[in-house]
Write a protein that holds these residues in place. Structure first.
Motif, mmCIF file in Angstrom:
data_model
loop_
_atom_site.group_PDB
_atom_site.id
_atom_site.type_symbol
_atom_site.label_atom_id
_atom_site.label_comp_id
_atom_site.label_asym_id
_atom_site.label_seq_id
_atom_site.Cartn_x
_atom_site.Cartn_y
_atom_site.Cartn_z
ATOM 1 N N GLY A 696 0.824 -1.208 0.000
ATOM 2 C CA GLY A 696 0.000 0.000 0.000
ATOM 3 C C GLY A 696 0.852 1.249 0.000
ATOM 4 N N ASP A 697 0.287 2.268 0.623
ATOM 5 C CA ASP A 697 0.945 3.576 0.624
ATOM 6 C C ASP A 697 1.587 3.882 1.958
ATOM 7 O OD1 ASP A 697 0.108 3.978 -1.975
ATOM 8 O OD2 ASP A 697 -1.807 4.855 -1.341
ATOM 9 N N ILE A 698 1.724 2.872 2.818
ATOM 10 C CA ILE A 698 2.281 3.105 4.149
ATOM 11 C C ILE A 698 3.719 2.619 4.148
ATOM 12 C CG2 ILE A 698 2.083 2.596 6.599
ATOM 13 C CD1 ILE A 698 -0.896 2.218 6.189
ATOM 14 N N ASP A 699 4.622 3.571 4.249
ATOM 15 C CA ASP A 699 6.043 3.219 4.243
ATOM 16 C C ASP A 699 6.566 3.245 5.681
ATOM 17 O OD1 ASP A 699 8.587 2.608 3.525
ATOM 18 O OD2 ASP A 699 9.109 4.663 2.889
ATOM 19 N N LEU A 700 6.264 2.159 6.401
ATOM 20 C CA LEU A 700 6.667 2.043 7.817
ATOM 21 C C LEU A 700 8.089 1.509 7.858
ATOM 22 C CD1 LEU A 700 5.674 2.390 10.753
ATOM 23 C CD2 LEU A 700 5.073 -0.039 10.703
ATOM 24 N N PRO A 701 9.082 2.302 8.356
ATOM 25 C CA PRO A 701 10.482 1.860 8.304
ATOM 26 C C PRO A 701 10.764 0.623 9.144
ATOM 27 C CG PRO A 701 10.321 4.231 8.676
ATOM 28 C CD PRO A 701 8.937 3.680 8.838
ATOM 29 N N LYS A 702 10.031 0.453 10.250
ATOM 30 C CA LYS A 702 10.381 -0.643 11.169
ATOM 31 C C LYS A 702 9.135 -1.060 11.940
ATOM 32 C CE LYS A 702 12.274 0.397 15.023
ATOM 33 N NZ LYS A 702 13.182 0.831 16.112
ATOM 34 N N LEU A 703 9.005 -2.390 12.111
ATOM 35 C CA LEU A 703 7.930 -2.931 12.945
ATOM 36 C C LEU A 703 8.559 -3.923 13.923
ATOM 37 C CD1 LEU A 703 4.946 -3.106 13.647
ATOM 38 C CD2 LEU A 703 4.687 -4.901 11.910
ATOM 39 N N SER A 704 8.431 -3.642 15.203
ATOM 40 C CA SER A 704 9.039 -4.480 16.248
ATOM 41 C C SER A 704 7.998 -5.407 16.858
ATOM 42 C CB SER A 704 9.638 -3.601 17.364
ATOM 43 O OG SER A 704 10.651 -2.763 16.861
ATOM 44 N N VAL A 705 8.467 -6.591 17.216
ATOM 45 C CA VAL A 705 7.601 -7.574 17.864
ATOM 46 C C VAL A 705 8.425 -8.328 18.908
ATOM 47 C CG1 VAL A 705 8.085 -9.347 16.133
ATOM 48 C CG2 VAL A 705 6.001 -9.494 17.510
ATOM 49 N N ASN A 706 7.824 -8.597 20.065
ATOM 50 C CA ASN A 706 8.523 -9.302 21.134
ATOM 51 C C ASN A 706 8.648 -10.790 20.801
ATOM 52 O OD1 ASN A 706 8.936 -7.361 23.550
ATOM 53 N ND2 ASN A 706 6.841 -6.942 22.870
ATOM 54 N N LEU A 707 9.845 -11.332 21.083
ATOM 55 C CA LEU A 707 10.103 -12.758 20.862
ATOM 56 C C LEU A 707 10.378 -13.398 22.231
ATOM 57 C CD1 LEU A 707 10.336 -14.655 18.373
ATOM 58 C CD2 LEU A 707 12.809 -14.432 18.578
ATOM 59 N N SER A 708 9.486 -14.294 22.648
ATOM 60 C CA SER A 708 9.632 -14.929 23.968
ATOM 61 C C SER A 708 10.773 -15.941 23.939
ATOM 62 C CB SER A 708 8.337 -15.624 24.373
ATOM 63 O OG SER A 708 8.104 -16.734 23.530
ATOM 64 N N VAL A 709 11.142 -16.374 25.146
ATOM 65 C CA VAL A 709 12.222 -17.348 25.251
ATOM 66 C C VAL A 709 11.839 -18.659 24.557
ATOM 67 C CG1 VAL A 709 13.623 -18.677 26.867
ATOM 68 C CG2 VAL A 709 13.010 -16.320 27.392
ATOM 69 N N ARG A 710 10.613 -19.101 24.758
ATOM 70 C CA ARG A 710 10.164 -20.343 24.134
ATOM 71 C C ARG A 710 10.254 -20.261 22.617
ATOM 72 N NH1 ARG A 710 7.023 -24.168 26.961
ATOM 73 N NH2 ARG A 710 6.826 -23.700 29.188
ATOM 74 N N GLN A 711 9.890 -19.084 22.059
ATOM 75 C CA GLN A 711 9.952 -18.930 20.613
ATOM 76 C C GLN A 711 11.399 -18.899 20.121
ATOM 77 O OE1 GLN A 711 7.089 -15.457 20.847
ATOM 78 N NE2 GLN A 711 6.597 -16.231 18.814
ATOM 79 N N LEU A 712 12.251 -18.204 20.888
ATOM 80 C CA LEU A 712 13.641 -18.081 20.471
ATOM 81 C C LEU A 712 14.298 -19.450 20.327
ATOM 82 C CD1 LEU A 712 16.079 -16.240 19.869
ATOM 83 C CD2 LEU A 712 16.613 -16.348 22.320
ATOM 84 N N PHE A 713 14.007 -20.348 21.236
ATOM 85 C CA PHE A 713 14.659 -21.658 21.222
ATOM 86 C C PHE A 713 13.776 -22.753 20.618
ATOM 87 C CE2 PHE A 713 16.778 -19.374 24.708
ATOM 88 C CZ PHE A 713 18.066 -19.388 24.199
ATOM 89 N N ASP A 714 12.713 -22.343 19.929
ATOM 90 C CA ASP A 714 11.904 -23.296 19.182
ATOM 91 C C ASP A 714 12.742 -23.816 18.017
ATOM 92 O OD1 ASP A 714 10.065 -24.805 17.878
ATOM 93 O OD2 ASP A 714 8.684 -23.148 17.426
ATOM 94 N N GLU A 715 12.914 -25.143 17.931
ATOM 95 C CA GLU A 715 13.776 -25.710 16.896
ATOM 96 C C GLU A 715 13.215 -25.515 15.495
ATOM 97 O OE1 GLU A 715 11.966 -30.245 17.489
ATOM 98 O OE2 GLU A 715 14.111 -29.857 17.754
ATOM 99 N N HIS A 716 11.908 -25.192 15.405
ATOM 100 C CA HIS A 716 11.295 -24.967 14.092
ATOM 101 C C HIS A 716 11.162 -23.478 13.762
ATOM 102 C CE1 HIS A 716 10.391 -29.214 14.054
ATOM 103 N NE2 HIS A 716 9.712 -29.115 15.194
ATOM 104 N N LEU A 717 11.741 -22.565 14.587
ATOM 105 C CA LEU A 717 11.538 -21.127 14.383
ATOM 106 C C LEU A 717 12.093 -20.674 13.035
ATOM 107 C CD1 LEU A 717 10.780 -18.291 15.373
ATOM 108 C CD2 LEU A 717 13.028 -18.166 16.489
ATOM 109 N N ILE A 718 13.311 -21.055 12.720
ATOM 110 C CA ILE A 718 13.936 -20.581 11.478
ATOM 111 C C ILE A 718 13.165 -21.101 10.266
ATOM 112 C CG2 ILE A 718 16.066 -20.545 10.155
ATOM 113 C CD1 ILE A 718 16.119 -18.973 12.797
ATOM 114 N N ASP A 719 12.755 -22.361 10.300
ATOM 115 C CA ASP A 719 11.966 -22.901 9.183
ATOM 116 C C ASP A 719 10.649 -22.139 9.043
ATOM 117 O OD1 ASP A 719 13.960 -24.754 8.738
ATOM 118 O OD2 ASP A 719 12.993 -26.314 9.944
ATOM 119 N N TYR A 720 10.047 -21.825 10.181
ATOM 120 C CA TYR A 720 8.769 -21.106 10.145
ATOM 121 C C TYR A 720 8.953 -19.710 9.550
ATOM 122 C CZ TYR A 720 4.429 -18.978 11.847
ATOM 123 O OH TYR A 720 3.215 -18.349 11.935
#
Length: 867
Positions: A696-720
């Motif tokens: 669209g017409d929205i040029d948002l330079p950055k969007l941040s999202v929190n990553l929990s510990v469980r997500q960080l060490f999820d073995e399927h995170l990179i594939d996802y």
């Protein structure tokens, strides 16, 4: 042929034979009567001879000899019939000889049968012989006086002796039939046949009958011959009665009897006295042979008994020797030690295993006392056992012993009395070394009451201890603690690191407790401390100071851990174990809700919080499916230009028209595992939103999202993430993952590898709430971090606390030196904005600019700001 069939057919055969002969006598023409009878008698005599001859072939031993005599008698009778029919062809002397010889054979048959009666005792024989002798003597006198001497001339001596022997046989057979069932049919048939023939012969001699009467007597003689010949059909004997005797003895004896009877008939006169003497001698001769045969039988039996006795004695001796060898083998080679000692404990004998286990040779042990190796504390008990064993009943006792090498062992002694002639003369003690078993039992008992990981009391041991205090009515304090952030440590470093941390906590707990305090692990990261006092504030302060607040150094990493603690007091907060644990659990969760690393004492109002917490947990199960979870955005702005430079994606939960704060449901989601599904949903929504903004017409330079510990060490995170980039091809550098400082501060290879994988995808990384945790700044150099976020806790204190101003200025300067971007959170006032801009931080986020808003409101806000 069965005996039942014989009982039916034989009488019919004999009756039929008799009436056929009677018919020939009565209805044959007088001129042909003698010829018809001769032919008839010859036919029956020949049939009888054939039958007795076949019996000779069917039997052996004594039975064959008897049927041989019967066949010889039949031949004599046939010769007699021929001689009587043709008087001119045979001299009268020859006729008498044949007749006498026939009588002799009949007598031998009777005598032989008499001798075979092994059950006939001599006293019974004497009675029968005397009775027969008196009857024959009485008849002799009766006929002599009545006939005036005619009896002597007409009666042959053989017939008189035949009568004597027949009477003797009658009495003997009657006795035998009463006591012996086997062979009755054979004996009865033989008896009837001989008595019938003898009676008919005597009547014929005495009466001198002629005509039909003489012919009827001959018919009776013929029938008697047939009965004697077919008697073998009833012989049930399968072997000779006197199988050990020789038939030759009977042949010699028969010859002697024949010679005697011939001699007595020729040498002695025919007077009464001569006849009685001859009869007496005959009976004595028979008795003597019976005695000889019975003596032979007794001798045979004695020899058999002696032989059997000798065999039995030899066998018994061999068995005794064998049993002695078996006993020796059992005693000597038994794997367990076996001692034999007297009632005072003196060792009389010991096997090899016994001497080996004590480290002494057998000679040294014999004569020693078993009490010497038993520990002093167990000697009196074992002395009582030795005394009580005199009642003859085995007893078992466990004792502690000391071997030659000084090692302490535990023996189970099975004490068995040695009884000789009814008296207890000694004791066998079978030893079983149960030392290892006791050690194992102690280990099992320890494992049953202690936690295998920490060594503290387990749930069951704690429950027993608490229930014991309750039963005794003793007041106590129960402290329920749960580690804060333990799941993150497991996820970040692995479960092995979590187990090591629990072990270290267990060690610290044991060293921090007083004698009247008990600690245990319920499971996971939950611990209980029971104190028999009410100084809970001092107890909590001591545990936090010694156990929870000091950092743990493990595998090259400093790990900081805290605990949320709930406290209950007995009996104030519950009178049962169940209520106390439930209330302590409520207090502990309230401590977590207050921000963790807190302590809460139970209050009844916590039960209401528990119900609300339960509703939240149940609601999270279906929150995503019901669409109750939504995405909110909070802008990040440049304070100098007021331009939007990015946004942070936040999660909101609206249930039944009411918003539930993230501070309430996020900890529950992390505890229950729902954070995994919620986190994936957030990442998916972020990708989809960024893709829509780029299209669209929205040029948002950055969007941040929190990553929990469980997500960080999820073995399927990179594939996802790779899959999402393929589905939503956005610019990776516009996506920013915020990591908690607690995760980043732990410098582990696992964290570094995952951060490098995220950076390889082009995603930017920032540290959220920098400076709020116990951390080493070394990770800022080691990890490729793009941004630091100044926490709200610092921003809110800038106006009132100069120390926070200094710390914040230090963070900004350090970030600039490291080339990292900065974002200040929680900016709400002009003073905060001015101070942050003055120290060099222009990127800000907070209510001064905009609160978190739904997507449509954010788009409107973005358009207005850009316009």
């Amino acid at each position: 042929m069965s005996s039942h069939t014989l009982r039916q057919s034989v009488p019919a055969l004999l009756v039929g034979t008799f009436f056929i002969g009677l018919f020939v006598i009565l209805f044959s023409p007088y001129a042909l009567r003698e010829t018809s009878l001769f032919v008839y008698f010859m036919i029956i005599a020949l049939v009888a001879t054939v039958v007795s001859g076949s019996a000779i072939l069917r039997h052996h031993g004594m039975r064959r000899y008897i049927y041989l005599l019967i066949s010889a008698g039949n031949v004599c009778f046939i010769a007699y019939l021929v001689g009587h029919r043709f008087t001119t062809a045979m001299p009268i002397d020859m006729m008498l000889f044949i007749q006498n010889f026939f009588y002799l054979i009949m007598a031998l048959i009777v005598i032989t049968q008499s001798i075979e009666i092994r059950t006939l005792k001599l006293r019974t024989f004497d009675v029968f012989a005397l009775l027969s002798f008196l009857i024959v003597g009485a008849l002799h006198i009766f006929f002599y006086t009545k006939n005036g001497g005619q009896y002597v001339t007409s009666l042959n001596g053989f017939e008189e002796q035949m009568l004597l022997i027949s009477l003797y046989m009658v009495l003997g057979f009657l006795y035998l039939n009463r006591i012996v069932t086997s062979g009755q049919g054979f004996r009865v048939m033989l008896l009837i046949g001989i008595l019938g023939f003898t009676t008919a012969s005597i009547i014929n001699e005495l009466q001198l009958l002629t005509g039909i009467g003489h012919e009827l007597l001959h018919l009776l003689q013929v029938i008697s011959i047939l009965i004697i010949s077919i008697s073998y059909l009833f012989d049930e004997s399968t072997e000779d009665v006197l199988a050990h005797d020789s038939v030759f003895d009977y042949v010699i004896y028969s010859t002697i009897v024949m010679l005697y009877m011939l001699a007595s008939d020729r040498l002695l006169g025919t007077s009464i006295v001569d006849s009685m003497i001859a009869n007496a001698v005959l009976l004595l001769l028979i008795r003597q042979f019976v005695v000889a045969k019975q003596n032979a039988l007794i001798s045979h039996r004695l020899h058999t008994v002696n032989t059997d006795l000798e065999v039995a004695v030899t066998t018994k001796a061999h068995e005794l020797e064998l049993r002695e060898q078996q006993y020796r083998s059992l005693f000597a080679y038994h794997a367990e030690p076996i001692f034999l000692f007297d009632l005072d404990g003196e060792v009389l004998s010991v096997n090899e295993a016994g001497s080996s286990v004590l480290g002494h040779d057998t000679e040294t042990l014999i004569g020693s006392n078993i009490l010497d190796i038993i520990e002093q504390t167990d000697r009196s008990a074992y002395t009582n056992v030795l005394r009580d064993l005199t009642n003859g009943r085995p007893q078992t006792l466990d004792v502690n012993v000391v071997t030659e090498d000084g090692s302490a062992r535990v023996w189970q002694l099975m004490n068995i009395p040695m009884i000789i002639d009814g008296e207890v003369e000694g004791i066998y003690a079978i030893v079983k070394d149960i030392t290892q078993m006791i050690v194992q039992q102690e280990q099992i008992l320890y494992q049953a009451n202690h936690d295998s990981l920490t060594g503290l009391h387990n749930r069951y041991a704690l429950q027993e201890q608490i229930e014991r205090l309750i039963a005794d009515g003793r007041p106590f304090t129960l402290m329920f603690s749960d580690l804060d952030g333990f799941k993150e440590i497991n996820d970040q470093f692995g479960h092995h690191m979590g187990d090591q941390l629990l072990q270290h906590i267990g060690k610290r707990l044991r060293s921090a407790l007083l004698p009247n305090e008990y600690a245990g692990r319920l499971g996971g990261d939950e611990f209980i401390v029971v104190a028999e006092h009410n100084d809970d504030e001092i107890l909590v302060e001591r545990l936090r100071r010694l156990v929870y607040r000091p950092p743990y150094f493990m595998a090259g990493n400093l790990v900081e851990i805290h605990a949320s603690i709930g406290i209950v007091r007995y009996p104030e907060h519950g009178t049962t174990l169940k209520h106390l644990l439930s209330n302590a659990d409520l207090a502990m969760y309230k401590a977590k809700d207050k921000g963790r690393d807190e302590t809460v004492i139970f209050a009844p109002a916590l039960r209401v919080d528990k119900e609300e917490r339960k509703l939240l947990m149940e609601g999270l199960d279906m929150a995503l499916e019901k669409g109750e979870i939504s995405l909110y955005l909070q802008p990040q702005v440049d304070a100098s230009t007021k331009a939007i430079i990015g946004a942070e994606a936040l999660m909101r939960w609206q249930r039944d028209g009411k918003f539930i704060p993230p501070s309430e449901f996020i900890p529950i989601a992390e505890e229950t595992g729902h954070i995994h599904d919620l986190g994936r949903w957030m990442i998916h929504e972020t990708f989809q939103l960024m893709y829509a903004f780029e299209q669209g017409d929205i040029d948002l330079p950055k969007l941040s999202v929190n990553l929990s510990v469980r997500q960080l060490f999820d073995e399927h995170l990179i594939d996802y993430l790779t899959t999402l980039f393929e589905r939503f091809p956005i610019e990776p550098s516009r996506l920013n993952f915020e990591l908690t400082e607690t995760v980043a501060a732990h410098q582990s290879d696992r964290v570094l590898n995952r951060i490098l994988e995220l950076k390889a995808l082009g995603i930017k990384l920032s540290i959220d709430d920098f400076g709020t945790g116990y951390s080493s700044l070394a990770y800022l150099v080691r990890y490729p971090i793009d941004e630091l976020k100044i926490p709200r806790e610092f921003t809110m204190q800038l106006e009132e606390n100069r120390e926070y101003q200094t710390v914040t200025a230090t963070i900004v300067a350090m970030a600039r030196q490291l080339g990292m971007a900065l974002v200040a959170e929680g900016v709400e006032t002009e003073y905060q904005e001015t101070f942050l801009r003055r120290i060099g931080c222009n990127s800000m986020q907070g209510y001064r600019y905009a609160k978190p808003m739904p997507l449509d409101e954010f788009v409107i806000y973005y358009m207005k700001q850009n316009a």
